[in-house]
Design an enzyme around this catalytic site. Structure first.
Site, PDB file in Angstrom:
ATOM      1  N   PHE A 542       3.302  -5.883   3.876  1.00 22.42           N
ATOM      2  CA  PHE A 542       2.500  -5.659   2.672  1.00 22.42           C
ATOM      3  C   PHE A 542       3.388  -5.976   1.473  1.00 22.42           C
ATOM      4  O   PHE A 542       3.983  -5.063   0.885  1.00 22.42           O
ATOM      5  CB  PHE A 542       2.023  -4.202   2.602  1.00 22.42           C
ATOM      6  CG  PHE A 542       0.996  -3.849   3.631  1.00 22.42           C
ATOM      7  CD1 PHE A 542      -0.354  -4.066   3.379  1.00 22.42           C
ATOM      8  CD2 PHE A 542       1.375  -3.312   4.842  1.00 22.42           C
ATOM      9  CE1 PHE A 542      -1.309  -3.738   4.338  1.00 22.42           C
ATOM     10  CE2 PHE A 542       0.429  -2.982   5.802  1.00 22.42           C
ATOM     11  CZ  PHE A 542      -0.907  -3.195   5.559  1.00 22.42           C
ATOM     12  N   PHE A 547       6.459  -2.809   1.616  1.00 17.86           N
ATOM     13  CA  PHE A 547       6.812  -2.289   2.945  1.00 17.86           C
ATOM     14  C   PHE A 547       6.168  -3.107   4.045  1.00 17.86           C
ATOM     15  O   PHE A 547       5.261  -3.915   3.794  1.00 17.86           O
ATOM     16  CB  PHE A 547       6.426  -0.801   3.082  1.00 17.86           C
ATOM     17  CG  PHE A 547       4.971  -0.536   3.326  1.00 17.86           C
ATOM     18  CD1 PHE A 547       4.464  -0.496   4.616  1.00 17.86           C
ATOM     19  CD2 PHE A 547       4.103  -0.307   2.268  1.00 17.86           C
ATOM     20  CE1 PHE A 547       3.125  -0.241   4.848  1.00 17.86           C
ATOM     21  CE2 PHE A 547       2.761  -0.050   2.493  1.00 17.86           C
ATOM     22  CZ  PHE A 547       2.268  -0.019   3.785  1.00 17.86           C
ATOM     23  N   GLU A 549       4.529  -2.694   7.999  1.00 23.24           N
ATOM     24  CA  GLU A 549       4.076  -1.738   9.005  1.00 23.24           C
ATOM     25  C   GLU A 549       4.344  -2.300  10.389  1.00 23.24           C
ATOM     26  O   GLU A 549       4.001  -3.454  10.663  1.00 23.24           O
ATOM     27  CB  GLU A 549       2.568  -1.487   8.844  1.00 23.24           C
ATOM     28  CG  GLU A 549       2.037  -0.572   9.925  1.00 23.24           C
ATOM     29  CD  GLU A 549       0.519  -0.598  10.055  1.00 23.24           C
ATOM     30  OE1 GLU A 549      -0.131  -1.401   9.368  1.00 23.24           O
ATOM     31  OE2 GLU A 549      -0.005   0.193  10.858  1.00 23.24           O
ATOM     32  N   VAL A 551       3.370  -2.361  14.131  1.00 18.34           N
ATOM     33  CA  VAL A 551       2.150  -1.999  14.855  1.00 18.34           C
ATOM     34  C   VAL A 551       2.434  -1.774  16.339  1.00 18.34           C
ATOM     35  O   VAL A 551       2.096  -0.741  16.886  1.00 18.34           O
ATOM     36  CB  VAL A 551       1.071  -3.083  14.658  1.00 18.34           C
ATOM     37  CG1 VAL A 551      -0.225  -2.652  15.296  1.00 18.34           C
ATOM     38  CG2 VAL A 551       0.870  -3.360  13.177  1.00 18.34           C
ATOM     39  N   CYS A 553       5.553  -2.394  19.428  1.00 22.43           N
ATOM     40  CA  CYS A 553       6.943  -2.752  19.668  1.00 22.43           C
ATOM     41  C   CYS A 553       7.207  -2.490  21.136  1.00 22.43           C
ATOM     42  O   CYS A 553       7.040  -1.370  21.606  1.00 22.43           O
ATOM     43  CB  CYS A 553       7.849  -1.897  18.785  1.00 22.43           C
ATOM     44  SG  CYS A 553       9.581  -2.059  19.167  1.00 22.43           S
ATOM     45  N   ILE A 616      -1.767   1.485   5.565  1.00 22.68           N
ATOM     46  CA  ILE A 616      -1.262   1.549   6.929  1.00 22.68           C
ATOM     47  C   ILE A 616      -2.321   2.140   7.851  1.00 22.68           C
ATOM     48  O   ILE A 616      -3.118   2.968   7.427  1.00 22.68           O
ATOM     49  CB  ILE A 616       0.043   2.377   6.935  1.00 22.68           C
ATOM     50  CG1 ILE A 616       0.721   2.324   8.288  1.00 22.68           C
ATOM     51  CG2 ILE A 616      -0.194   3.819   6.522  1.00 22.68           C
ATOM     52  CD1 ILE A 616       2.138   2.891   8.239  1.00 22.68           C
ATOM     53  N   TYR A 619      -2.824   6.737  13.053  1.00 23.55           N
ATOM     54  CA  TYR A 619      -3.194   7.033  14.438  1.00 23.55           C
ATOM     55  C   TYR A 619      -3.153   8.540  14.650  1.00 23.55           C
ATOM     56  O   TYR A 619      -2.305   9.232  14.101  1.00 23.55           O
ATOM     57  CB  TYR A 619      -2.204   6.376  15.400  1.00 23.55           C
ATOM     58  CG  TYR A 619      -2.229   4.878  15.368  1.00 23.55           C
ATOM     59  CD1 TYR A 619      -3.087   4.169  16.213  1.00 23.55           C
ATOM     60  CD2 TYR A 619      -1.410   4.172  14.500  1.00 23.55           C
ATOM     61  CE1 TYR A 619      -3.106   2.787  16.183  1.00 23.55           C
ATOM     62  CE2 TYR A 619      -1.430   2.787  14.471  1.00 23.55           C
ATOM     63  CZ  TYR A 619      -2.283   2.104  15.314  1.00 23.55           C
ATOM     64  OH  TYR A 619      -2.298   0.744  15.285  1.00 23.55           O
TER      65      TYR A 619
END
Lengths: 816, 289
Positions: A542, A547, A549, A551, A553, A616, A619
């Site tokens: 962004f 920053f 994000e 998602v 990994c 962001i 979750y």
């Protein structure tokens, strides 16, 4: 920064285009007006009006200065001084007497005044008054001898020094008459008075006052420009790098000989704030760099060593234009082998301009240092070049320059490097010490016996980096696109990555993974082995919010625990830093928290919520984690660098240990009943270099006790506000009441809380940073004293304390 | 006798010197053998010369060279046992080396790669615990040997784990083993049938192909980068002494029930032994590792 070819502009210096008598005569007027020396009641010494033939030729009197005027002026000044130094002693004394206070008790005369009939004659040539000639100053009337009585035992060298200062003073006075700019005039006048005072009191001229002492900014321009060469051109081959270094040196040389525009001419194109800053810096430049070049009784500083970014920013545009023009016009006069300097100059200036404008440019970071090996190389080269320099300088433009600069100036410049070295060694070790330590570290590695028994526990990422070097693994950033054609390889890799994520993250719905991996706003850093993706990090930058994000990994099961995950994350960090992103955020599920913690992420979010909220993906049952990136750390090298540093440090300690090893009898004072002794009285401590802990120099900190109390109060208010709003602040918002906690005040004698602090702030109690910090510290120490470590309160105190420190640091209010 | 780190290092240093000497000798012997072979070849062309004595001499030299090489290998074996001994002593003394997972996995791999290779004499068949040849029924693994052990983890679930023998309790007919992975519950006392000794030697596919599992055999194999054995099918045999098997692990997250082929060293492929639940349930439950 010598050694580079010099390109200088014409200057309008204090050119010595005046005869001493003229200056002295003018100066008398000034003194008569009460403009000069404070406390001078009458007009001091006078001198001769008529120009003597010897001087007449030199008078150019402010005519349009030609190319090389600076050199001519320096030469002229030097010649004149030499002439005065060669005068017979009585004549010298006569000259001095005109600027020396009468030694008779109670007399306030500040200089012997010539009789009216001799005022046209020059002591520097033919005129030599008798020592018993009386001073024509109405209030003095004492003999000339009385004015020089204090000089009886003076050595000839200090006499020449005084005479030099007098000549500088006279030159300054003449220049003051000629210069049109009012600000400049004021500075000349100030320096003139200073020198006058120094001659009177026979002291070394030291400039004090609101201008501050050089260096004015850190890093200095020289350091930053060298850093730039490393930062931008380190990858070039040695010859090209050498050329860029010379370009940089040429630039610095130009800067050091550059005549800054007076603030009044710049008023039009600078903002109000910039203009006032520029005025300060311009004055500093005049006083510390420009004028001393001509008046060597003042200490000279190199512009590029004492100024930093602020000055360069204001003058850069105009200066670089001039330099470019100069490069074009000087082109043909440059020797063939140095031409590349001219051709590379525009590129260099462009790079420097970009770094000047960038707020977070590493080269202006005071902590940025090119690696020692680079510095050493540069120095070596410099040494190699140095012996050849005289020859080279003849070949370059204005060949005779060096010789004409004059001896004293050289002497002064020579002093500079030693000063710099000593200040450098304060914050860093000399490179040769480090090199030696590095050498013995690598030697001890090869003879390490422990390895025979068991293999060394190499660092987490060393194997991975070796594989990367061999190109057994590769890292690529790939992403889908709707506007540009996506090549087949990318699509295949994206498909492979989607599978890796799907297998490794069984909780995630497959459709969701596909959707994000193939989304055009998301990118994936892929780890490729044998042309197959075996791991990756899917992320969304962004840029507007600063920053990225994270998602997904993951690393494929059979390739885990090899350090790939760490290396992937380090690559992502470096990739982000290069794009100006300083924060990584991710929602980590409980299995991933450990991994992210290892990668420098924390549950403590230092980013303001509005920056990321709504951007962001949130979750359920996952924890938001944050990692702040430091723009000058290369993360893929970080572990290796730290390891090396610690090994070098261990080696240095071991070396030092060998040097200082000594067994001492031991302390007996405690047996004799002393309760304590000062640390420094323990024998041997000082010998091994222990120093009492000292507070860092006050001036080094941006906001201090001495600074504006209102500003300080505003800062405290903002810190207090943030602390109050922190999620762990709730136990500390109000005073603890005895009703709630009956025994609290049995244990806590000095209660403190955030509400009380707010009241104290309003009343203006926090006059210094220390008071504010002490109260805050009291809150936490009380809490930790009263509560046990496993309580929520205790944890709150720890967490809030960390937050408080972060906030203070952000405002530059925390000690390093 | 306690083996200190210093004395172990010294002993190893001595062995290394011996090995160096052996290597020099081998070099000389090889050169001599090459000479005699070329003179043998020349004499074969010349026909009228007597070949038999030359042939005999060459054979002699060759077997001497073999003996020297074997002696050097024996020294290497000694070094391995010294290191092993030292490691066991250090462990018994209580200094557990803190070893990172990555390094542990590297060691697991390395010890498989450096497992001694069986080079038999003419007509000699691969012995037990070479490649796929199982141990004899009454065989007891030595202290420090690696085994696959069916052990209960912290979560009470049984898994075939990679473990090391601490001692064999003769009276109970049980093994005392320690988990290779220090992060787990470390000691287990297990009955003999729950412990399978791992091969002590590699088989050379070029000479001892019979000592390898044939393709499509159901086996247990150590999942790469873990310390657990799972049910798998042999997909491809090693072609040289240094190659790994390629096996297909059971994995329910793949459509056909088996994961992509993965390489596993000879040392970590053992005969399948059914348990009540079946050996492991694929890699799905490992994704948090």
């Amino acid at each position: 920064m010598s050694g580079g070819p010099s390109i200088t502009l014409k200057s309008q210096p204090i050119d010595g285009n005046n005869t001493g008598n003229a200056a002295a005569q003018q100066q008398q007027q000034a003194n008569a007006n009460g403009a000069a020396t404070a406390g001078a009641s009458g007009a001091p010494g006078s001198s001769v009006q008529a120009q003597t033939p010897g001087n007449a030729g030199a008078v150019g009197g402010g005519s349009v200065p030609a190319e090389g005027t600076r050199q001519n002026s320096l030469q002229r000044i030097q010649q004149r001084k030499q002439k005065v130094f060669n005068l017979p002693v009585p004549q010298k004394l006569a000259k001095l007497s005109m600027y020396s206070a009468c030694q008779s008790e109670g007399c306030r005369c500040t200089g012997w005044k010539t009789p009216q009939e001799n005022r046209h004659r020059d002591v520097e040539s033919s005129y030599c008054p008798e020592f018993n000639e009386e001073c024509r100053n109405a209030s003095c009337r004492h003999s000339l001898r009385m004015h020089i009585a204090h000089l009886d035992n003076i050595s000839s060298s200090s006499m020449d020094e005084l005479l030099g200062a007098i000549i500088d003073m006279e030159n300054l006075f003449m220049s003051m008459q000629r210069v049109e700019d009012e600000d400049t005039k004021k500075v000349y006048l100030y320096l003139f008075r200073l020198l006058r005072q120094c001659v009177l009191t026979r002291q070394q001229a030291v400039i004090r006052g609101p201008l501050g002492d050089p260096p004015f900014e850190s890093p200095c321009i020289t350091k930053a420009v060298l850093s730039l060469v490393f930062y931008k051109y380190n990858h070039l081959n040695p010859t090209e790098l050498q050329t860029m270094t010379e370009v940089a040196k040429t630039f610095l040389n130009f800067l050091n000989h550059y005549n800054f525009e007076s603030p009044s001419t710049r008023r039009g194109d600078l903002t109000h704030e910039d203009a006032s800053n520029y005025k300060i810096n311009y004055t500093r430049w005049l006083v510390f760099c420009h004028v001393p070049a001509f008046c060597n009784s003042l200490r000279q500083f190199e512009t590029s060593l004492v100024f930093g970014r602020t000055l360069l920013r204001t003058v850069f545009q105009y200066m670089s234009q001039q330099l470019k023009k100069k490069c074009i016009s000087e082109r043909d006069r440059f020797p063939e082998d140095k031409r590349s300097i001219i051709t590379q100059m525009p590129k260099f200036l462009e790079a420097l301009r970009a770094e000047l404008l960038k707020d977070d440019s590493p080269i202006w970071d005071p902590n940025y240092r090119p690696p020692n090996s680079f510095v050493i190389q540069q120095r070596k080269r410099h040494q190699e070049v140095a012996p050849a320099a005289p020859g080279a300088s003849v070949a370059s433009i204005g060949g005779a320059k060096r010789a004409s600069v004059g001896e004293p100036l050289h002497k002064r410049i020579k002093k500079e490097p030693t000063d710099r070295c000593s200040s450098e060694s304060l914050d860093d070790l000399p490179p040769d010490v480090v090199m030696r330590a590095m050498k013995s570290v690598s030697e001890s590695k090869t003879t390490n016996k422990a390895e025979i028994l068991f293999p060394v526990n190499v660092s987490r990422d060393e194997n991975v980096k070796a594989e990367e070097q061999k190109r057994a693994i590769e890292f690529h950033v790939v992403g889908n696109s709707l506007t540009k054609p996506v090549d087949k390889q990318t699509v295949l890799w994206l498909l492979g990555l989607q599978l890796v994520f799907a297998y490794q993250l069984p909780e995630m719905p497959r459709e969701y993974i596909s959707q994000l991996v193939f989304d055009t706003k998301h990118k994936t850093l892929a780890l490729i082995k044998e042309n197959q993706p075996i791991g990756g990090i899917c992320f969304r930058p962004f840029p507007t919010q600063g920053f990225t994000e994270i998602v997904f990994c993951a690393v494929t099961m059979s390739e885990q625990v090899k350090g790939y995950g760490t290396h992937l994350m380090n690559h992502l960090k470096d990739y982000s830093i290069m794009r100006g992103i300083k924060h990584l955020l991710t929602f980590a599920d409980c299995d991933a928290i450990g991994y992210f913690k290892k990668q420098g992420f924390s549950k403590d979010i230092k980013l303001a919520r509005p920056v990321y909220a709504g951007y962001i993906k949130e979750y359920d049952s996952a924890t938001l984690m944050h990692c702040e990136l430091h723009p000058s750390i290369v993360n893929t090298q970080f572990i290796a660098v730290i390891r090396n540093q610690s090994e070098i440090l261990k080696e240095l300690i071991a070396q030092r240990h060998n040097e200082v090893q000594k067994v001492r009898p031991g302390l007996t004072c405690f047996k004799e009943g002393l309760p304590s002794i000062p640390v420094e009285s323990i024998p041997g401590l000082r010998e091994i270099g222990w120093k009492p802990q000292m507070r860092p120099a006050r001036s080094a900190r941006p906001l201090e006790e001495s600074s504006d109390p209102e500003k300080l109060a505003t800062s405290f208010a903002s810190v207090l506000q943030s602390v109050r709003q922190h999620t762990t602040a709730w136990p500390f918002l109000r005073p603890v009441t005895a009703a709630e906690v009956p025994d609290y005040y049995d244990h806590i004698k000095y209660p403190m809380d955030l509400k009380t602090m707010g009241e104290r702030l309003k009343k203006g109690y926090y006059q210094t940073r220390r008071l504010f910090m002490a109260d805050m510290a009291r809150i936490f120490s009380n809490c930790r004293f009263y509560n046990s470590p496993d309580t929520e309160y205790y944890r709150c105190a720890n967490s809030l304390e960390r937050y408080f420190q972060t906030k203070m640091r952000e405002l530059g209010l925390w000690d390093k | 006798m306690p083996l200190t780190a210093e004395s172990a290092a010294q002993q190893i240093q001595d062995r290394l010197k011996d090995i160096q000497q052996h290597i020099h000798i081998v070099d000389e012997e090889r050169r001599r053998a090459e000479n005699s072979i070329s003179s043998l070849v020349r004499s074969l062309h010349a026909t009228n010369q007597k070949v038999k004595p030359l042939l005999k001499a060459s054979l002699m030299e060759a077997s001497q060279e073999e003996a020297t090489i074997r002696a050097a290998l024996a020294k290497i074996h000694e070094i391995r046992s010294i290191r092993n001994e030292r490691r066991i002593q250090a462990r018994n003394a209580g200094n557990k080396e803190a070893i990172r997972r990555g390094a542990l996995m590297k060691m697991v791999q390395l010890s498989a790669q450096t497992l001694p290779l069986f080079v038999g004499k003419l007509g000699e068949r691969a012995p037990a615990l070479c490649g796929a040849i199982p141990a004899e029924g009454n065989y007891v693994a030595k202290v420090g040997d690696n085994v696959a052990a069916l052990a209960k983890g912290i979560d009470e679930e049984e898994n075939w784990i990679l473990a090391e023998v601490v001692q064999f309790l003769h009276r109970q007919n049980k093994y005392d083993v320690i988990d290779i992975d220090e992060e787990q519950k470390d000691r287990h006392v297990l009955s003999k049938r729950k412990v399978i000794p791992l091969p002590l030697m590699r088989a050379n596919p070029e000479t001892d192909g019979h000592a390898l599992f044939p393709k499509d055999t159901v086996v247990m194999a150590l999942y790469p980068q873990t310390t657990c054995f799972y049910k798998a099918i042999v997909h491809r045999l090693p072609q040289t002494a240094t190659e790994d098997y390629e096996v297909l692990f059971e994995d329910s997250s793949y459509l056909n029930g088996y994961a992509e082929p993965l390489p596993v060293a000879q040392r970590y492929v053992i005969a399948y032994r059914p348990t009540k639940k079946g050996a492991g349930s694929g890699s799905g439950n490992l994704s948090s590792a």
